[in-house]
Motif scaffolding. Structure first.
Motif, PDB file in Angstrom:
ATOM      1  N   HIS A 255      -0.786  -4.631   5.614  1.00  0.00           N
ATOM      2  CA  HIS A 255      -2.289  -4.765   6.060  1.00  0.00           C
ATOM      3  C   HIS A 255      -3.247  -5.090   4.801  1.00  0.00           C
ATOM      4  O   HIS A 255      -4.497  -5.568   5.129  1.00  0.00           O
ATOM      5  N   GLU A 256      -2.869  -5.512   3.501  1.00  0.00           N
ATOM      6  CA  GLU A 256      -3.630  -5.573   2.560  1.00  0.00           C
ATOM      7  C   GLU A 256      -3.327  -7.189   2.247  1.00  0.00           C
ATOM      8  O   GLU A 256      -2.283  -7.615   1.966  1.00  0.00           O
TER       9      GLU A 256
ATOM     10  N   ASP B 103      -8.529  -4.254   0.893  1.00  0.00           N
ATOM     11  CA  ASP B 103      -8.794  -2.890   1.473  1.00  0.00           C
ATOM     12  C   ASP B 103      -8.451  -1.697   0.726  1.00  0.00           C
ATOM     13  O   ASP B 103      -9.491  -0.931   0.591  1.00  0.00           O
TER      14      ASP B 103
ATOM     15  N   CYS C 261       0.776  -1.217  -0.025  1.00  0.00           N
ATOM     16  CA  CYS C 261       0.020   0.031  -0.045  1.00  0.00           C
ATOM     17  C   CYS C 261       1.027   1.135   0.067  1.00  0.00           C
ATOM     18  O   CYS C 261       2.002   1.178   0.408  1.00  0.00           O
TER      19      CYS C 261
HETATM   20 ZN    ZN Z   1      -3.796   0.010   2.047  1.00  0.00          ZN
END
Ligand code: ZN
Length: 345
Positions: A64-65, A149, A39
């Protein structure tokens, strides 16, 4: 387990093989990560800019993805089982504050974000509360689910602004801006205009359904063109995805009186902005967009994907094995790749 750790207060991440597997509580799910997306936030953490230095705890596992498979569940978990393909909402809240209890958990006061406030997903395993786990539909492949996400950011922004049968300006066609083009088209936007400073991405925006894509470095003539194309009034909807100072001013100039602006892009500092002209006298509606609505956005995203109308193949451009993370980040940072994934096997 293998993991990418923010090992020091400076540039880069360290690849380690001896990170302990996270422990799970009774309501947690241990997920084996298969595909992980890089990201823009991870780029800030990699480059260790001012924001990252002020926010990220050194020693954390970032990312986080992702999509993966359930490895183990706590004793109180009832909904997911070992072996199930899953992704997860990365914004974790206790669910007890005002907004969590009134359908707005995406703006909960106590939100902790995977890979930012707690250990993330650039690792073989991640622990997530059951509440945050999202089972992946059989017809949605892992590589698409790894982008839930950012795609959810695009879906949230587009759906919040209600684009059906409306003209839309998307300012900024980075990863989420490009996703917003295909989402807005699928959601019934009548005409989509785009602005950016990156010719290949503007060309891709047109391919994905924009009627016009303007390079704002070539002057402000595009503003007149958009107004002319929209009854001399301007677009019905502005989706601001760039966070660029000038884009706020120009985007609101392109918006008709009484239009709706949904703002997702994050400016690096305070923006010079004419409230009188752009908001008050314009009588427009301004929406701040943060994260994904839990869980409305997720259901909408699944339906849009199952409709077959989202074109993501040219947005998710690269995939590297985890061990080649340096190459993966370089491909993303240089702009050669758009959405770059890492495969964990
Ligand atoms: Zn992200």
């Amino acid at each position: 387990m293998r993991a990418l750790v923010k090992h020091h207060a400076g540039e880069g991440l360290r690849f380690v093989t001896d990170r302990p597997t996270p422990e799970i509580g009774p309501r947690d799910v241990l997920i084996r990560v298969r595909k992980a997306g890089i990201c823009g936030t991870d780029r800030h953490i990699w480059q260790w800019d001012e924001w990252a230095a002020g926010r990220i705890p050194v020693g954390i596992v970032t990312g986080h993805e992702f999509s993966g498979v359930v490895e183990a569940v706590g004793e109180a978990v009832t909904r997911v089982t070992k072996g199930q393909r899953v992704s997860a909402e990365g914004h974790i809240t206790a669910g007890l504050d005002y907004n969590s209890r009134t359908g707005n958990a995406h703006i909960a006061r106590d939100t902790k974000i995977l890979g930012i406030d707690r250990d993330g997903i650039f690792a073989d395993f991640v622990s997530v509360p059951e509440e945050n786990v999202w089972p992946i539909h059989d017809r949605i492949p892992d590589r698409i689910a790894a982008a839930f996400d950012p795609l959810g950011n695009a879906v949230h922004t587009v759906m919040a602004a209600d684009v059906s049968a409306k003209s839309v300006l998307i300012s900024g066609v980075g990863i989420i801006g490009l996703m917003a083009v295909t989402v807005a088209k699928a959601a019934g936007a009548s005409r989509i205009f785009c602005t950016d400073v990156n010719p290949p991405r503007l060309a891709l925006a047109k391919k994905l359904g924009a009627v016009e894509a303007f390079d704002v470095r070539e002057g402000s003539g595009w503003l007149g063109e958009i107004r002319k194309a929209c009854r001399g009034e301007g677009v019905d909807v502005l989706l601001e995805m760039s966070g660029a100072d000038a884009a706020f001013d120009q985007g609101f100039r392109a918006l008709r009186n009484g239009g709706t602006a949904a703002l997702l892009g994050l400016p690096a500092k305070h923006v010079n902005f004419d409230f009188n002209e752009h908001i008050i006298f314009k009588g427009c509606t301004v929406l701040g967009i943060n994260g994904r609505k839990m869980w409305e956005t997720w259901y909408q995203m699944e339906e849009l994907l199952l409709s077959g109308r989202l074109e993501l193949d040219e947005i998710i451009t690269h995939e590297f094995p985890l061990e080649k993370f340096e190459e993966a980040f370089a491909t993303m940072i240089s702009g050669e790749g758009i959405k770059v994934l890492m495969d964990l096997g």
